[in-house]
Each structure stands twice: as C-alpha cells, then as structure tokens.
Write an enzyme that holds these catalytic residues in place. Structure first.
Site, mmCIF file in Angstrom:
data_model
loop_
_atom_site.group_PDB
_atom_site.id
_atom_site.type_symbol
_atom_site.label_atom_id
_atom_site.label_comp_id
_atom_site.label_asym_id
_atom_site.label_seq_id
_atom_site.Cartn_x
_atom_site.Cartn_y
_atom_site.Cartn_z
ATOM 1 N N HIS A 44 -14.342 81.511 -1.021
ATOM 2 C CA HIS A 44 -15.309 82.524 -1.697
ATOM 3 C C HIS A 44 -14.827 83.635 -2.207
ATOM 4 C CE1 HIS A 44 -18.769 85.276 -1.580
ATOM 5 N NE2 HIS A 44 -19.640 84.350 -1.668
ATOM 6 N N ASP A 94 -12.652 83.140 7.990
ATOM 7 C CA ASP A 94 -13.978 83.389 7.070
ATOM 8 C C ASP A 94 -14.887 82.197 7.820
ATOM 9 O OD1 ASP A 94 -16.227 83.506 5.815
ATOM 10 O OD2 ASP A 94 -15.268 83.447 3.665
ATOM 11 N N GLN A 150 -19.594 80.214 6.669
ATOM 12 C CA GLN A 150 -20.408 79.121 6.409
ATOM 13 C C GLN A 150 -20.214 78.149 7.714
ATOM 14 O OE1 GLN A 150 -22.414 78.226 4.214
ATOM 15 N NE2 GLN A 150 -22.224 79.910 2.794
ATOM 16 N N LYS A 195 -26.541 84.166 7.584
ATOM 17 C CA LYS A 195 -26.170 82.882 7.516
ATOM 18 C C LYS A 195 -26.537 82.118 8.851
ATOM 19 C CE LYS A 195 -23.801 83.395 3.509
ATOM 20 N NZ LYS A 195 -23.957 82.768 2.510
ATOM 21 N N CYS A 246 -20.155 82.100 -6.336
ATOM 22 C CA CYS A 246 -18.942 82.899 -5.959
ATOM 23 C C CYS A 246 -17.971 81.974 -5.529
ATOM 24 C CB CYS A 246 -19.462 83.718 -4.797
ATOM 25 S SG CYS A 246 -20.967 84.894 -5.136
#
Length: 550
Positions: free
Chosen positions: A269, A346, A349, A372, A510
């Site tokens: 991202h 990260d 997600q 999220k 993104c």
C-alpha cells in the site's frame, strides 16, 4: 443481585470464603484472569500469574472435575448463576472453560429479563463493558460455545447491513476499504460520550478516572488481540498510516544513513511506501524492492538476495490490499532476523481475517487500523518491541508525553506515552477495544475458515464471467478479488453494481506499483468479510452478468 464489580471488587473471594472448595480455587482464579486480564477479580492467593493465552480454546473435556456441577461452581463466586452467566457473555473462552470444569455451568435465563441475562439466544457475542454504568442497563448477546460459524447470526449485529440502496438490499463488498460496525461498538462509543466523556490521565475527578480506565481498557484489548507482552508495547495512533510514519521518522531518522537500505515489497500500500521514501530522502538511504511472480506472490529467494549488512529495516504487508496475497511473514521475519534486521508488519488487511500473535511471529513492529477491524475510524495501533520503542525518540511533542518541561530542556515520559502527544481519540480507543473483543468473541480461526470457503466460491464464479481477468491469483489469499473486464471501464462497472445495491471499489486502491506489475493502473476490487454470505456473492455475480456489452 450482585454485580461483577460488587462481587469481585467489594467482596473478593478469599481462602476462608471457600471452605471445602480450596482445591478448585486455582481454577476460579484462572477463569477470573481469562475474563478480566489482570487477576484483580480475586485476592492474590487465588490469582496466579497465568496469561489468558494459556487457556485452551475450546476447553478440553479433561478439565472436568468429578462431582463439580454448575450449581457447585456458581457457589464459589459471589453473585451465583446470574454473575456466571454474565461472565459467559463477556468471553466465550471463559464460558467454554467453565463449562468444561463444571457441566451445566450455564443455567437457563430467568423468566424476567435482568441486566445480567443474555439477549436473544444464538445472537453473536457483543463486547464486554470496560466500566460499569449502573444507570445504563446493558444486554450483551452470547455466542453459544462450540457452534458452527453462522454468518446470518453475525449479520444481525451490524445495523448498517440492513438497509436498501437504490431499491436493493445492500451488499457490502468494500470491506478492504472499511468495515461496518457491530452494535456493541456503536453502543460502547455512544456510552462513553454519554456518560464518561473527559480528558484522561490529568485530573482527579471521577469522570477523568472513568475515561482513563476506559481508554486504557482499550489498550489492554489491543494487547490481548496481538498477544503482546505488555501494554507498554501498544501505542495508539490514528491508524496504520500514522503508525508507519511514526516508525519511519522515529526509528528511521535515528538509525538510517547514506548507503543504508530499506526493503519493501512490490505489492505494498502507498502508506508503506511513501513514508520510507521520505525518510530515505532525508537520510540518504535507498529503497530495495522484493519482486513478485505472475500470481502476485513474493519471490523469497530474491528477497534473501536483497538482505545484507546495509539493510536497516524490512517493511512488508501481511495481506496485500489490492491483490489479497497472504505473504509468508514468519519466513520473511526469520530471514531478516538472520541478518539482525528488524521487520515491520503492515497488518491493516490481515487483522480482520486471521489471528495475530506478535510473540509467535517475533515481529519487531506491527501496525493496524481500527476501521478495518469493525471499529471506529481515526484510531489504530502500533505494536513495537519495548526495547525498540524505548530507544526511539519522540516523533511529536505536546501534552501528556512529557515528564517535565523548562525552557532549557524537556524530559519525556516512557513508552507508550512518549508517542501519544496531545489528547488522543479516547472514544475511538473504547470503540476499538469493543471491536476487538467482538472479533475474538466470534473467533478469528472460525472467521478465517469461513472466509476462505467464501473466497473460493466467489472466485469460482468470477472465472465464469466472460472477459474477466482476476488480478492476484496467489495460492494463499485473503478475501480480496481485484479484476478488470475486457471492454469495460472500471468506474462504469462499479456504478453498475451500485445501481444493484452492491458496493465495490474502483481505482488504484493506493497500490499503484502492485497493479502496474500486472499491466494495469486500476481495477475493480470486491472484498469480503465474515458477515458476507453466498447470497451476497450470487447477487454480485448476477449483476456482473447483466453488464451492458459493447
């Protein structure tokens, strides 16, 4: 009737209060620790230092104690069956544990509703109260122990899903962008602003104390969710983007120099690219990129070849937001650590779709966003190993992150406060804690298994759509379907679906470098969550088949 707070805090269980049952006291203490996290529910003789993760889930039948039934177990704790029913509502693992110890643990609810009785049988688990509000009775639904995952049961907890859009039932397939909120999160946030609104830490009045407890309760919920060692390793921020910026600036500027290298992947991202570019420009470091194959999977041999004594950090997504690829984080961390290189994960997600355990991963940093994981927007968290956070300088200055200030110098607080300048999003932290408790109540392993089957079903249907090309076909994927259709504009596809009440996203997500690897600069992205159903997928596929063809 005795409330949990009155029963536990005002009249703590002691050895003397349990004549003839001392042999079972350690089990009661485990149950208390599982629910309340800190062992404060019982006096110290019955509060051994046992982490919640040590309790099995579900509890094995071998825990059962002959002769100890639900009534006898209820007698061990002030408040009796009503209190124990509330315990089961607050935490399904605790319910499973108690039921295994004492069959018949959960008595039938009373005929007249009480503030400790469960809501409608079979409803999904709501979040526990972080603080007690006697003027605001609350009914917390309970997810039955050891039942199969039922998305229809979960859907009842999400009010936003029960609306019509353009004359059709809403089908929300934009979960990778943001998720909807269960009623328990909405209630927790509203309750905070209605009853406990105050700034935190810096006042002696009652509301400040309640607000502080609620805020720090959210931090403890994050710690449990990630299985971090301490709440000192949890920093509240606005979300994943700000958390990565903090590490890039506070860690990077202190440790990077000319010739040093920052390793990212090709499918990141923008939030995990741009901050590193900025710190590289400021320090003279350079970016190195892990390539991917035609399925969107990282080439680990080429990643290993990138590592050297010049590598200062590896920052990589666990689940690629544009492709759905699940990256092999344990292998990535193992290879990086062989060179003494820290790794930032990260998890924006991955956090809604799979269990996270920062200790098992041995992650150095991990970041995720509240919105999220079915929580509020504007709140998220950074996990960092304490020795790394201790060594990092503050990134921003302001209130509460200071110990002392003169015009000559400032003394900063320790972690996590030194990274939380100014008034934080207190209500957001409360809502995030409620969301994480809700997720863990439903059960992330069950969510992962259900979503895997739903993704396979949906991708099978997409394969039958004429002219459709799926972008990102990794063997290990999570809940994202990015695609283009020959002869169709991506925005037009999304608008067509919206006219049928179906929400998807069209654009670059993104993640321009990721999409350009596959020869496109944008796509349509449909993304799933555990409240989606096969019916949702069927409606989505049917609408795609009605696209006007040129």
């Amino acid at each position: 009737m005795t409330t949990p707070e009155a029963g536990f805090h005002q009249s703590p269980v002691t050895p003397a209060s349990l004549p003839g049952e001392a042999a079972h006291a350690d089990l009661v203490a485990r149950l208390a620790r599982e629910i309340y996290g800190q062992g404060q529910a019982l006096s110290e003789p019955f509060a051994p230092a046992l982490p919640a993760s040590a309790l099995p889930s579900p509890a094995p039948a071998s825990l059962a104690i002959p002769g100890l039934d639900g009534a006898a177990f209820a007698a061990l704790v002030p408040g009796g069956p009503d209190l124990l029913r509330r315990i089961a509502q607050d935490h399904p693992r605790a319910a499973s544990f108690a039921e295994a110890i004492a069959p018949g643990f959960l008595p039938a609810p009373p005929a007249a509703p009480s503030r400790l009785a469960p809501a409608a049988p079979g409803a999904a688990l709501g979040a526990p109260d972080y603080y007690f509000l006697p003027a605001e009775p609350r009914s917390v639904p309970v997810l039955p122990v050891a039942t199969a995952f039922d998305p229809e049961r979960v859907r009842k907890d999400f009010p936003a899903l029960h609306q019509s859009v353009n004359g059709h039932r809403l089908v929300w397939l934009d979960n990778a962008a943001t998720t909807h909120k269960p009623q328990s999160v909405i209630d927790a946030t509203s309750r905070f602003y209605a009853h406990d609104n105050s700034n935190i830490h810096r006042a002696a009045h009652t509301l400040a104390a309640r607000a502080t407890d609620a805020f720090e309760g959210g931090r403890e919920a994050v710690r449990r969710f990630l299985n971090a060692r301490s709440t000192d390793e949890i920093v509240f921020l606005r979300g994943t983007t700000e958390a990565i910026n903090l590490v890039a600036n506070a860690y990077g500027r202190a440790n990077f120099g000319p010739g040093d290298e920052i390793v990212l992947s090709q499918i990141e991202h923008h939030a995990n690219i741009v901050p590193w570019q900025m710190v590289a420009q400021a320090t003279g470091a350079t970016l190195r990129v892990i390539p991917v194959n035609d399925r969107g999977e990282l080439l680990l041999d080429q990643f290993a070849a990138l590592l050297s004594g010049r590598t200062k950090i590896v920052a990589v997504t666990q689940v690629a937001n544009a492709l759905g690829t699940v990256n092999p984080i344990p292998e990535i961390i193992g290879l990086a650590h062989a060179y003494g290189v820290p790794v930032l994960v990260d998890a924006a997600q991955s956090s809604p779709h799979m269990p996270l355990d920062v200790q098992a991963l041995d992650a150095d940093f991990l970041v995720f966003s509240g919105h999220k994981v079915f929580g509020p927007t504007g709140i998220g968290a950074l996990y960092g190993k304490k020795h790394l956070l201790d060594a990092m300088p503050p990134w921003q200055g302001g209130g509460h992150m200071i110990e002392d200030v003169t015009f000559a110098r400032t003394v900063y607080r320790g972690v996590p406060e030194k990274f939380e300048a100014g008034t934080p999003d207190i209500g957001g932290a409360v809502g995030l804690g409620a969301a994480l408790d809700y997720l863990q109540g439903v059960g992330l392993p069950a969510i992962a298994a259900y979503e895997h089957g739903l993704l396979d079903y949906a991708q099978g249907g997409l394969a039958e759509i004429r002219g459709l090309r799926l972008i990102g076909t990794a063997h290990h994927k999570a809940s994202v379907m990015s695609f283009v259709i020959e002869g169709q504009e991506n925005a037009a596809i999304a608008q067509h679906l919206d006219r049928h009440g179906i929400a998807v996203r069209a654009g670059h997500h993104c993640a321009l470098p990721a999409l350009r690897r596959f020869g496109v600069s944008e796509s349509v992205r449909a993304s799933l969550a555990f409240y989606n159903t096969r019916e949702d997928v069927d409606v989505f596929l049917a609408a795609l088949r009605t696209l006007p063809r040129r």
